[in-house]
Design a protein around this motif. Structure first.
Motif, PDB file in Angstrom:
ATOM      1  N   LEU A 132     -15.253   3.574   4.400  1.00 26.92           N
ATOM      2  CA  LEU A 132     -15.312   2.210   3.845  1.00 26.92           C
ATOM      3  C   LEU A 132     -16.331   1.333   4.558  1.00 26.92           C
ATOM      4  CD1 LEU A 132     -11.557   1.468   3.127  1.00 26.92           C
ATOM      5  CD2 LEU A 132     -13.366   2.143   1.541  1.00 26.92           C
ATOM      6  N   GLY A 164      -5.392   5.328  -5.385  1.00 28.11           N
ATOM      7  CA  GLY A 164      -5.197   4.617  -4.117  1.00 28.11           C
ATOM      8  C   GLY A 164      -6.524   4.415  -3.387  1.00 28.11           C
ATOM      9  N   ALA A 165      -7.354   5.461  -3.395  1.00 30.10           N
ATOM     10  CA  ALA A 165      -8.664   5.371  -2.731  1.00 30.10           C
ATOM     11  C   ALA A 165      -9.522   4.307  -3.410  1.00 30.10           C
ATOM     12  CB  ALA A 165      -9.358   6.724  -2.771  1.00 30.10           C
ATOM     13  N   ASP A 168      -8.356   0.908  -2.253  1.00 32.84           N
ATOM     14  CA  ASP A 168      -8.817   0.639  -0.888  1.00 32.84           C
ATOM     15  C   ASP A 168     -10.289   0.226  -0.886  1.00 32.84           C
ATOM     16  OD1 ASP A 168      -6.399   1.263   0.155  1.00 32.84           O
ATOM     17  OD2 ASP A 168      -6.957   3.270   0.888  1.00 32.84           O
ATOM     18  N   SER A 169     -11.079   0.958  -1.660  1.00 31.85           N
ATOM     19  CA  SER A 169     -12.510   0.643  -1.719  1.00 31.85           C
ATOM     20  C   SER A 169     -12.723  -0.725  -2.350  1.00 31.85           C
ATOM     21  CB  SER A 169     -13.254   1.681  -2.552  1.00 31.85           C
ATOM     22  OG  SER A 169     -13.005   2.958  -2.051  1.00 31.85           O
ATOM     23  N   ASP A 312      -7.761  -6.307   6.752  1.00 33.64           N
ATOM     24  CA  ASP A 312      -7.835  -5.064   7.516  1.00 33.64           C
ATOM     25  C   ASP A 312      -8.680  -5.298   8.779  1.00 33.64           C
ATOM     26  OD1 ASP A 312      -8.465  -2.570   8.515  1.00 33.64           O
ATOM     27  OD2 ASP A 312      -9.334  -1.792   6.650  1.00 33.64           O
ATOM     28  N   ARG A 315     -12.129  -3.789   8.839  1.00 32.60           N
ATOM     29  CA  ARG A 315     -13.069  -4.489   7.964  1.00 32.60           C
ATOM     30  C   ARG A 315     -13.594  -5.750   8.662  1.00 32.60           C
ATOM     31  NH1 ARG A 315     -14.749  -5.810   2.983  1.00 32.60           N
ATOM     32  NH2 ARG A 315     -14.233  -7.868   2.179  1.00 32.60           N
TER      33      ARG A 315
END
Ligand SMILES: Nc1nc2c(ncn2[C@@H]2O[C@H](COP(=O)(O)OP(=O)(O)O)[C@@H](O)[C@H]2O)c(=O)[nH]1
Ligand SMILES: [Mg+2]
Ligand SMILES: [Zn+2]
Length: 360
Positions: A132, A164-165, A168-169, A312, A315
């Motif tokens: 990410l 889910g991925a 998240d992205s 996050d 991030r």
């Protein structure tokens, strides 16, 4: 001989504003017959152009080499038609968008890797490639280019939870469309077709092995125009066979496979962070202090979001890191620009001195 193109150049990205630039450039050179073409391939000094009369081999003129940085894939260039052989490129039309990176290593210089892109697919595999933080970097880079980034997560068939991925992205790049596909199974590609079509220029970037070429083949199927490979000489004079980097779709529009941005050395401004971090910038605007560092100030909205799990931490760290990197780059660019100006003035004064001396 290449087959004649049955489309107009407009189907491959030419526009009224390029046509206007072409006219003003040709008006300065009434002595020469000039035509326009798009760079589909570049290897050192060898170029190939898509033109109204098919594909031509081309080479930048000496004057262009001295006065302008060399054209890149996607550029619209002005050339002087010849009866046969390699045509000289005499001008480059002003770019609509420009994908750049910092040259690798210590030097603070811009390297343009592709021009006049409308959309860039950031291709990332849902396997070992998935990262990410790298995604955020790519989106910053593309935001700086003026093109629209779209994230394409490939190899969805290899991931246990592709949805889910994707979510998240999406959280990592809130303002950017994220699509998960399997090029192997041909699934999830439909949303990408909206970006292709007559007049559109789309490039695919991402690490090696991410699935760019497989995706390109899927999107074009056998419908992209295969033309003969280009024969180019490498720097030792050997002949190597290379393929064009820009492919055109029969229905119009072009795709550019990997314009050489595997490692991302950013060439961007701090403001380009908005492309990937709009949500964080919104949070930061709610901090009590305008120059909050989000470390230990009171009433810090960013820390509050970290505390209650809205943000996050990885991030957040990447955002701080990118800010630091871009501020550093800006300082180095200022230094590089002032050195360049010093050198220019130095040459100017030398010339003035020499002229004075000659007159004495
Ligand atoms: N399972 C699976 N494998 C894929 C997919 N897309 C690409 N690959 C494989 O990943 C490898 C690298 O793909 P390639 O398109 O050459 O990557 P590039 O270096 O980005 O051009 C190849 O072995 C592909 O077959 C996909 O959607 N699913
Ligand atoms: Mg490839
Ligand atoms: Zn704060």
């Amino acid at each position: 001989m290449q087959p004649k193109i049955s489309h107009s150049l407009y189907d491959f990205g030419y526009s009224a504003s390029f046509a206007a630039s072409f006219l003003s450039l040709t008006a300065q050179r009434p002595d020469r017959a000039l035509a326009v073409g798009r760079v589909t391939f570049q290897s050192q000094e060898l170029y190939r152009l898509l033109t109204e009369v098919g594909e031509l081999e081309a080479c930048p003129s000496g004057r262009l080499r001295r006065e302008f940085e060399l054209p890149v894939v996607g550029d619209w260039v002005v050339f002087s038609p010849q009866d046969d052989g390699v045509v000289p490129i005499v001008g480059v039309l002003p770019r609509k968008t420009c994908l750049s990176r910092k040259v690798p290593g210590e030097a603070t210089r811009e390297q343009v890797v592709a021009a006049n892109l409308d959309t860039v697919f950031v291709v990332m595999g849902l396997d070992g490639d998935y990262n990410l933080r790298r995604l955020e970097r790519f989106v910053v880079m593309i935001s700086a280019s003026g093109a629209q980034p779209v994230v394409v997560l490939t190899k969805a068939d290899l991931h246990a939870d592709p949805l889910g991925a994707r979510l998240d992205s999406q959280a990592a790049v809130p303002g950017t469309q994220v699509v998960a596909v399997s090029s192997l199974l041909g699934e999830g590609l439909e949303p990408l077709r909206a970006f292709l079509g007559p007049g559109a220029t789309v490039a695919l970037v991402g690490s090696s092995g991410a699935g760019k070429s497989t995706l390109l083949n899927r999107l074009c199927g056998s419908r992209w125009m295969r033309t003969s490979a280009v024969r180019a000489s490498d720097d030792r004079g050997r002949h190597t066979t290379t393929h064009r980097q820009l492919v055109r779709l029969p229905e119009g529009g072009v795709l550019i496979d990997n314009p050489g941005v595997r490692e991302i050395q950013l060439w961007a401004d701090e403001k380009d962070l908005s492309g990937a971090f709009e949500d964080l910038e919104t949070l930061a605007r709610s901090c009590r202090f305008g120059d909050c560092s989000h470390r230990d100030e009171p009433d810090c909205e960013v820390r509050a979001a970290l505390g209650d799990g809205r943000l996050d931490p990885a991030r957040f760290e990447n955002w701080l890191g990118l800010q630091k990197e871009l501020r550093h780059l800006e300082r180095r660019r200022d230094v590089a620009a002032s050195r360049k100006e010093d050198r220019r003035l130095g040459r100017f004064y030398k010339r003035v001195q020499a002229e004075k001396k000659a007159r004495r």
